[in-house]
Design a protein around this motif. Sequence first.
Motif, short mmCIF file in Angstrom:
data_model
loop_
_atom_site.label_atom_id
_atom_site.label_comp_id
_atom_site.label_asym_id
_atom_site.label_seq_id
_atom_site.Cartn_x
_atom_site.Cartn_y
_atom_site.Cartn_z
N PRO A 79 0.83 -1.22 0.00
CA PRO A 79 0.00 0.00 0.00
C PRO A 79 0.86 1.26 0.00
O PRO A 79 2.07 1.19 0.25
CB PRO A 79 -0.79 -0.14 1.31
CG PRO A 79 0.16 -0.88 2.21
CD PRO A 79 0.86 -1.88 1.33
N VAL A 80 0.21 2.39 -0.25
CA VAL A 80 0.91 3.68 -0.27
C VAL A 80 0.89 4.28 1.13
O VAL A 80 -0.16 4.28 1.79
CB VAL A 80 0.22 4.64 -1.26
CG1 VAL A 80 0.96 5.96 -1.31
CG2 VAL A 80 0.15 4.01 -2.64
N LEU A 81 2.04 4.74 1.58
CA LEU A 81 2.09 5.45 2.87
C LEU A 81 1.43 6.81 2.71
O LEU A 81 1.85 7.62 1.89
CB LEU A 81 3.55 5.62 3.32
CG LEU A 81 3.75 6.44 4.61
CD1 LEU A 81 3.10 5.75 5.80
CD2 LEU A 81 5.23 6.66 4.88
N SER A 82 0.36 7.05 3.49
CA SER A 82 -0.38 8.31 3.41
C SER A 82 -0.18 9.10 4.69
O SER A 82 -0.28 8.55 5.79
CB SER A 82 -1.88 8.05 3.18
OG SER A 82 -2.09 7.38 1.96
N LEU A 83 0.10 10.40 4.55
CA LEU A 83 0.31 11.28 5.69
C LEU A 83 -0.57 12.51 5.54
O LEU A 83 -0.72 13.03 4.43
CB LEU A 83 1.78 11.72 5.78
CG LEU A 83 2.83 10.61 5.88
CD1 LEU A 83 4.22 11.21 5.83
CD2 LEU A 83 2.64 9.80 7.15
N PRO A 84 -1.17 13.01 6.63
CA PRO A 84 -2.00 14.21 6.53
C PRO A 84 -1.16 15.45 6.26
O PRO A 84 -0.02 15.55 6.72
CB PRO A 84 -2.67 14.30 7.92
CG PRO A 84 -1.76 13.53 8.83
CD PRO A 84 -1.15 12.44 8.00
N ALA A 85 -1.72 16.40 5.51
CA ALA A 85 -0.99 17.62 5.14
C ALA A 85 -0.63 18.44 6.37
O ALA A 85 0.29 19.26 6.33
CB ALA A 85 -1.82 18.46 4.17
N THR A 86 -1.35 18.25 7.48
CA THR A 86 -1.08 19.01 8.70
C THR A 86 0.02 18.39 9.56
O THR A 86 0.44 18.99 10.56
CB THR A 86 -2.36 19.09 9.55
OG1 THR A 86 -2.85 17.76 9.80
CG2 THR A 86 -3.43 19.89 8.83
#
Length: 574
Positions: A79-86
């Motif tokens: 899967p793709v590592l997703s991080l919040p913009a904040t």
Amino acid sequence: MGPSFPLARIMHTGQLLECSPDTPIAEAAARMSQNGVSSILVRDRNGIVGIWTEHDALSVDFDTPDQFQQPIHTAMSTPVLSLPATLAAGEAAIRLRDSGKRHALVIDEDGEPAGIVSQTDLALNQGLEPYLRLREVGAVIPRPPLVVGAATALAEVAARMRAQNADAVVVDCTPDGLGILTERDLVALIARHTTNTLAGDVASRPLLTVREDDPLIRAWDLLLEHRIRHLAVVSGRGKVTGLIGYRDMLCGTEQMYLDDLRQALEQRDRALAQSRSSLQLAERVIESSFEGIMITDRHARIEFVNPAFTCLTGYEREEVLGRTPRLLSSGRHDAEFYDRMWQSLAHHGYWRGEIWNRRKSGELYLARLTITAITDEQGQLTHYAGLFTDITQSRRQEEQIRQLAYYDALTGVPNRRLLEDRLAHAIRHAHRKEVMLAVLFLDLDHFKQVNDTLGHAVGDALLVQFTQRVRDCLREDDTLARLGGDEFVVLLPEMDTLDDVIRVATRLVSQNATPYRIDGQEIRLGTSIGISVYPNDGTTVEELLNGADVAMYRSKRDGRNLYRLFNPTPAPAG
């Protein structure tokens, strides 16, 4: 080390490429190579399902041309590592390191893709330069380089890079010297359907080098100057001993920073356990430090502060002993910020970042803070040690530099550099939404006569007033930029019809008809305007600006103080 500003400040938005799972690998590679990016997202009807990066190019068999046409989903990472913009950039660096990934998808509050951030982006924004001046290149060489001969087949090069998890390989092109092949080079070769090629035929030469005893800041400057990501490290005898890049510097300096801090605290602990004279020496060192130092017990009650703490906060030692660091709270950070801080202390034993605090006087200041958890011989938590410095002024200076880089000094509006960035973004948006945008090139008629007869001070005052008049005619999302002299450009994104654009141009001409009053003098000047629209008059920044410029000169030729379209009968948008 470990900045606390959000990912939204450094993520790549303009370079966010996407493709479908069935897109051929070569086509995806070509798009990455053309756009100069290191990754492409794979999206199906349900959303983002994977990512293909330069590192994934190592899995392609260069001896099998048919594999270049295989669908990207067969080679993508998921899967793709997703991080919040904040999320704070420092926390993002830790997440990437712990996951073993080099790229992360940045998502907005709605869970939609907002950009891409890489380890290189984080390294460039860590504020490492002062620390790099104190260390030599040899301190962060990760391991000996992977070296291949010029006659090595490309397929073997990729296989060896994949086996050793190397992102670059040194190519011995004797007698022509050394070259280099990187993951990015392999992506470009896939895009060109290159097979059965020898490493020496495609290696980049010459190989740029630094010495092991060079300061790290020299390597950093060379990478920035040549816009590359790898340098070879050579010993005193001229032998290549390693490769170094931004990622190595980030990991290396983080480790050295932690080692230095841990070493300093261990030295302090030893000093406390030694003789009275050693204790007094340690105390003098702490008290003479320019950094504020605060030590609390395991319940965060303050037990010790040094004189620099008093200078920075305004609180005397007696006012803070027994209290918690909450008395410094600025109120600018939410509960989630402090939750992440305590989680980092619990899991890693330290936290580094930037934090807004409040002095006793009520004045806010920005501090670079490092907190370390101190344990006893049994590993039980006993204290927290905090070291901080006031970086408010340096941040202000950075903002001033940014202002000078992107904004016109006289009028305060964006300059050409920022205009081109915004126009490029607007073009991409207009392409996705299938809407029109317009570029208006404005030039004040006979402005040179004002400077020649009334002086440049009057001319400058007139330009400032003209800027305000134009702003009064624009929407909040429109952009007014000054290219220089009396030349201005207006960017009108998301316009419904050409008639809407013409109404803005007519309003601008009319607004400028009112005489200017400067130092008791009445000055009348017309405005010649040229208009180009996307997509009919151009699809690039250069085409739209040039088209508007040509149309502006046409308006001058036709009598001045009016507007002209680059294409008088453009087709409707969409």
